[in-house]
Design a protein around this motif. Structure first.
Motif, mmCIF file in Angstrom:
data_model
loop_
_atom_site.group_PDB
_atom_site.id
_atom_site.type_symbol
_atom_site.label_atom_id
_atom_site.label_comp_id
_atom_site.label_asym_id
_atom_site.label_seq_id
_atom_site.Cartn_x
_atom_site.Cartn_y
_atom_site.Cartn_z
ATOM 1 N N TRP A 405 0.823 -1.209 0.000
ATOM 2 C CA TRP A 405 0.000 0.000 0.000
ATOM 3 C C TRP A 405 0.855 1.257 0.000
ATOM 4 N N LYS A 406 1.949 1.219 0.718
ATOM 5 C CA LYS A 406 2.828 2.382 0.763
ATOM 6 C C LYS A 406 3.360 2.708 -0.621
ATOM 7 N N GLU A 407 3.644 1.689 -1.424
ATOM 8 C CA GLU A 407 4.207 1.899 -2.752
ATOM 9 C C GLU A 407 3.141 2.152 -3.818
ATOM 10 N N PHE A 408 2.014 1.458 -3.734
ATOM 11 C CA PHE A 408 1.054 1.460 -4.841
ATOM 12 C C PHE A 408 -0.354 1.917 -4.458
ATOM 13 N N GLY A 409 -0.539 2.371 -3.220
ATOM 14 C CA GLY A 409 -1.876 2.750 -2.780
ATOM 15 C C GLY A 409 -2.518 3.814 -3.642
ATOM 16 N N ARG A 410 -1.751 4.839 -3.995
ATOM 17 C CA ARG A 410 -2.325 5.929 -4.795
ATOM 18 C C ARG A 410 -2.751 5.446 -6.180
ATOM 19 N N VAL A 411 -2.075 4.416 -6.683
ATOM 20 C CA VAL A 411 -2.449 3.880 -7.994
ATOM 21 C C VAL A 411 -3.760 3.096 -7.889
ATOM 22 N N ILE A 412 -3.890 2.292 -6.841
ATOM 23 C CA ILE A 412 -5.110 1.516 -6.644
ATOM 24 C C ILE A 412 -6.320 2.444 -6.482
ATOM 25 N N LYS A 413 -6.108 3.631 -5.930
ATOM 26 C CA LYS A 413 -7.211 4.575 -5.744
ATOM 27 C C LYS A 413 -7.807 5.037 -7.075
ATOM 28 N N GLU A 414 -7.079 4.837 -8.171
ATOM 29 C CA GLU A 414 -7.624 5.170 -9.488
ATOM 30 C C GLU A 414 -8.660 4.137 -9.932
ATOM 31 N N GLY A 415 -8.654 2.974 -9.294
ATOM 32 C CA GLY A 415 -9.464 1.844 -9.741
ATOM 33 C C GLY A 415 -10.958 2.060 -9.783
#
Length: 661
Positions: A405-415
């Motif tokens: 989540w620390k690395e990719f959380g902001r990307v998942i929020k685009e989902g």
């Protein structure tokens, strides 16, 4: 630049010397990877030739069997990695080797320095570090396309001879450098296509001029590569027996030293975790192990195999607009393309891996991928596998999921905005910081929030702001804290996009605490609500005077039921754009619709009571404007006329001093 006939000496690009210095120094404790990188590059060259030859078989010339060869010359102290792949033209060599990842060189230097210490600011900063973390900084080298330069870890000079497939033998080119600031280019004859990389080993790296040493490295790092990796066949006869051999001058024999079976085609039960990790490092050029992977084989009307990995660290270009992403696409074990972005949605662009289809045509193009039902089926299945993988990680490996989540959380929020059909599953993977707890660590799921909801609470409350501190200290949270109602704190830019596309979760409506009139439903005390309504009627004259003083800057002025300690706050309509989103849009040069906020005042606050008692209309207007400006500043906004605000504030302070108040 100096030129002599067909030979020229060129200076490296400005940052290249820095890159070389950092690469060599950062990878000093993992020297073996030079061979993995060179073999990986050679394998890619072979795969690219195979793909181009689908439409032009003449590129194979008279040598259709693709392979990589590793040769050792102990007497000369050299190691040669040779392939008969696509090769390089003179111009391609300048662009790809002399320039080093031209689109990202500076960012590579900055990122590598940052991982070496972060607080060190000059080029010599890493020289005294001498710690084990420096050895792990190589996580970036392959991602930036500079894996070739790992050769300088063990070599004090590198010679590269190449000819592009389809060009005549006279178009060979020789590149040579000691990695110290310049390189030479010379036109040479090269009968065979492809590339030979010759490493002139440093005196203290002669351990790699050993056949068995290199075989062990190949077995460790490159065993799974589909292209045959060959070395001279071992001859265990004595020197005397070799001398008597009548065929001693015959052509050398080579033997394959890697198994070469496509890993994704093997049974999962026959593959070790180490083999999966090694394969991931090969396809991703990452030096760290993956967090998780999913390996599946589908049979039926649409037959394909997938092997998908979730990395441990975000790639350097995650937010680059020109960033390439996607998994490698094969058709019946034939490499087709490197970044098949149609096989996964954009919000899963960090996933690495391989998809191998038995049913797609070998001449498949990106255009065909856009309108292919089989691709749509594979894409849908890939999404479900990755989401399932993340769900399992979140449940069974919370520490790994925290890293993810620390690395990719902001990307998942685009989902949720991009993938409507999986919106609920994606929402279940989201993590947030909330008003429960003092830290800003994002570790609360929506499910955990719902479990902690107070009796009678029917909404999921959130606030958006431009920083964690602004969100946590917003005046809008005062009544929520008093009632001990948890609020989700959102401060990433993508959060505005998230909440505008995620309106509910498991039947619970998501409600902004900065929009509309506050309604806590059964949580809010009936007596308090009636008290606020009664007070509003009693102070109608105050609201009218304030509205007249503030003019068009506000839609209305009303009593607040959300404030406890602050004198005022600004609130937008239930369906209006939030002030934070408007600021985000303006910061990127986009127009934001003009929305008039309402000013809510805390009738119990001493400043508001003092304002109400002010009979001088000019002074009243100044105080009212200060109240509004303070409310805007508290929300992270910027004043249109800060000088006027300072002037009014100075006038107020001066008046207090003169009256001794």
């Amino acid at each position: 630049m100096t030129v002599s006939a067909q030979k020229e000496t060129l200076e490296f690009q400005a940052e290249v010397s820095q890159v070389l210095d950092l690469v060599i120094r950062s990878l000093y404790s993992n020297k073996e990877i030079f061979l993995r990188e060179l073999i990986s590059n050679a394998s890619d060259a072979a795969e690219k030739l195979r793909f181009e030859a689908l439409t032009d078989s003449s590129l194979f010339e008279d040598d259709p069997e693709l392979r990589v060869r590793v040769l050792v010359d102990k007497d000369a102290g050299t190691v040669t990695v040779s392939d008969n792949g696509i090769g390089l033209s003179r111009q391609e060599m300048i662009e790809t080797i002399g320039s080093i990842a031209s689109s990202g060189t500076r960012r590579f230097v900055e990122a590598l320095k940052d991982r070496q210490g972060g607080n060190q600011s000059n080029d010599q900063s890493g020289e005294q570090s001498g710690n084990k973390d420096a050895a792990t900084d190589g996580t970036l080298i392959g991602q930036f396309g500079v894996g070739f330069y790992s050769a300088f870890i063990v070599a004090d000079k590198v010679t590269l001879i190449s000819r592009r497939a389809g060009l005549g033998a006279e178009h060979g080119v020789c590149w040579e450098s000691d990695g110290r600031g310049s390189y030479t280019l010379e036109t040479v004859d090269k009968p065979g296509r492809g590339t030979d990389v010759i490493l002139h080993l440093k005196d203290d790296e002669k351990e790699f001029a050993d056949d068995w040493r290199l075989r062990s490295v190949i077995s460790k790092f490159s065993d799974h590569i589909a292209v045959p990796v060959e070395m001279l066949k071992q001859d265990f006869r004595s020197d005397e027996e070799k001398e008597k051999d009548e065929d001693k001058d015959k052509a050398p024999e080579y033997e394959r030293v890697n198994t070469g079976q496509a890993l994704w085609m093997r049974n999962k039960s026959d593959i070790s975790d180490d083999e999966y990790k090694s394969f991931y490092k090969h396809i991703s050029h990452d030096f760290e192990e993956p967090l998780a992977w999913a390996h599946n084989r589908v049979e039926g009307t649409n037959e394909y195999s997938t092997l998908l990995f979730v990395p441990k660290r975000a790639p350097w270009d995650m937010w680059d607009r020109e960033q390439k992403h996607g998994v490698k696409l094969y058709v019946r074990r034939v490499f087709i393309m490197d970044e098949a972005d149609k096989l996964l949605p954009h919000y899963l662009r960090f996933v690495k891996g391989v998809v191998d289809s038995n049913d797609l045509p070998l001449n498949v193009s990106r255009e065909i991928l856009q309108h292919n039902r089989k691709i749509d089926t594979i894409r849908g299945a890939n999404v479900k596998r990755v989401l399932g993988l993340l769900e399992s990680m979140a449940k069974d490996e919370p520490d790994n999921y925290k890293t993810f989540w620390k690395e990719f959380g902001r990307v998942i929020k685009e989902g949720p905005a991009e993938d409507f059909s999986n919106r609920e599953r994606i929402a279940g993977l989201l993590r947030f910081s909330t008003t429960v707890g003092e830290g800003d660590e994002q570790d609360t799921s929506l499910d955990a929030y719902i479990e902690r909801m107070k009796e009678g609470q029917d909404k999921i409350y959130y606030i958006t702001a431009d920083s964690p501190a602004a969100a946590r200290h917003s005046p809008h949270l005062e009544m929520f804290r008093k009632k001990e109602v948890e609020v989700i704190l959102l401060s990433d830019r993508v959060d505005e996009w998230l909440v505008s596309n995620l309106h509910e979760y498991k039947g619970k409506h998501l409600q902004s605490v900065t929009k509309g009139e506050l309604d806590l439903g059964e949580i809010g005390a009936k007596e308090e609500k009636e008290k606020t309504e009664q007070a509003a009627k009693e102070h109608e004259d105050l609201f009218k005077r304030l509205k007249d003083a503030l003019g068009d800057r506000v839609e209305s002025v009303r009593a607040s039921s959300r404030l406890v300690d602050s004198p005022a706050c600004i609130v937008v309509g239930e369906h209006d754009m939030s002030a934070n989103l408007a600021r985000v849009l303006k910061s990127v040069g986009q127009e934001a619709p003009s929305t008039k906020p309402s000013l809510e005042v805390n009738l119990d606050h001493p400043l508001v009571r003092r304002l109400e008692s002010e009979s001088d209309q000019t002074r009243f207007a100044d105080l009212g404007l200060i109240l509004l400006d303070q409310a805007e500043l508290a929300e992270g906004g910027q004043l249109d006329d800060p000088a006027a605000f300072v002037g009014r504030l100075n006038k107020l302070m001066l008046g207090l001093f003169m009256t001794g108040g």
